[in-house]
Design a protein around this motif. Structure first.
Motif, PDB file in Angstrom:
ATOM      1  N   THR A   3       0.837  -1.188   0.000  1.00  0.00           N
ATOM      2  CA  THR A   3       0.000   0.000   0.000  1.00  0.00           C
ATOM      3  C   THR A   3       0.876   1.243   0.000  1.00  0.00           C
ATOM      4  N   LYS A   4       0.533   2.201  -0.834  1.00  0.00           N
ATOM      5  CA  LYS A   4       1.250   3.470  -0.903  1.00  0.00           C
ATOM      6  C   LYS A   4       0.632   4.438   0.105  1.00  0.00           C
ATOM      7  N   GLY A  27      -7.390   2.682  -2.640  1.00  0.00           N
ATOM      8  CA  GLY A  27      -6.398   1.748  -2.134  1.00  0.00           C
ATOM      9  C   GLY A  27      -5.177   2.346  -1.463  1.00  0.00           C
ATOM     10  N   TYR A  28      -5.193   3.651  -1.215  1.00  0.00           N
ATOM     11  CA  TYR A  28      -4.046   4.289  -0.571  1.00  0.00           C
ATOM     12  C   TYR A  28      -4.227   4.361   0.946  1.00  0.00           C
ATOM     13  N   VAL A  48       6.622   7.990   2.839  1.00  0.00           N
ATOM     14  CA  VAL A  48       5.444   8.692   2.333  1.00  0.00           C
ATOM     15  C   VAL A  48       5.666   8.815   0.830  1.00  0.00           C
ATOM     16  N   HIS A  49       4.725   8.281   0.063  1.00  0.00           N
ATOM     17  CA  HIS A  49       4.885   8.216  -1.392  1.00  0.00           C
ATOM     18  C   HIS A  49       4.453   9.497  -2.104  1.00  0.00           C
ATOM     19  N   LEU A 120       1.719  10.375 -10.387  1.00  0.00           N
ATOM     20  CA  LEU A 120       2.909  10.779  -9.635  1.00  0.00           C
ATOM     21  C   LEU A 120       3.483   9.709  -8.731  1.00  0.00           C
ATOM     22  N   ILE A 121       2.686   8.703  -8.378  1.00  0.00           N
ATOM     23  CA  ILE A 121       3.176   7.626  -7.538  1.00  0.00           C
ATOM     24  C   ILE A 121       3.622   6.479  -8.426  1.00  0.00           C
ATOM     25  N   LEU A 122       4.852   6.086  -8.247  1.00  0.00           N
ATOM     26  CA  LEU A 122       5.357   4.972  -9.040  1.00  0.00           C
ATOM     27  C   LEU A 122       4.683   3.675  -8.608  1.00  0.00           C
TER      28      LEU A 122
END
Length: 123
Positions: A3-4, A27-28, A48-49, A120-122
């Motif tokens: 989970t990001k 899902g974050y 923190v992603h 923006l989140i890989l």
């Protein structure tokens, strides 16, 4: 898939809750802070992603917070989305110069926020 984690920074409790609901439904994991100073305290070494921050807040505003984050070695490459009522070219320019990755204006569409976050989140 792990989970990001996303940090939300906004002085409006209802806005923090709205953003939290939208992101959690996608899902974050979400942590939140009421202003920039509290958000800096939340950046305690955990991964923190992405950060979503308002601009106009008491104690420490979003632009000052953004500059502080970019000075922190562990978080300087963390993408930051500014989610704010501010829409002037001057303010957007200040945000970009300070390290903002994206700028969304309130009110926002949930799908627009999720799309920006996902870009923006890989994976």
């Amino acid at each position: 898939m792990t989970t990001k984690t996303i940090l939300i920074v906004d002085d409006s409790a209802s806005m923090r809750e709205t953003v939290k609901i939208v992101l959690a439904a996608s899902g974050y994991a979400v942590i939140d802070a009421e202003h920039g100073k509290e958000a800096i305290e939340r950046l305690d070494g955990r991964k923190v992603h992405l950060i979503v921050s308002d601009v106009n807040m008491p104690v420490m505003d979003g632009i000052t917070f953004l500059r502080e984050v970019k000075r922190m070695p562990r978080y300087k490459f963390t993408p930051v989305i500014m989610l704010t009522t501010e829409s002037s070219e001057e303010m957007i320019k200040r945000g970009r110069e300070s390290g903002a990755s994206a700028w969304l204006t309130k009110p926002f569409l949930p799908a627009q926020l999720v799309l920006s976050v996902s870009k923006l989140i890989l994976p």
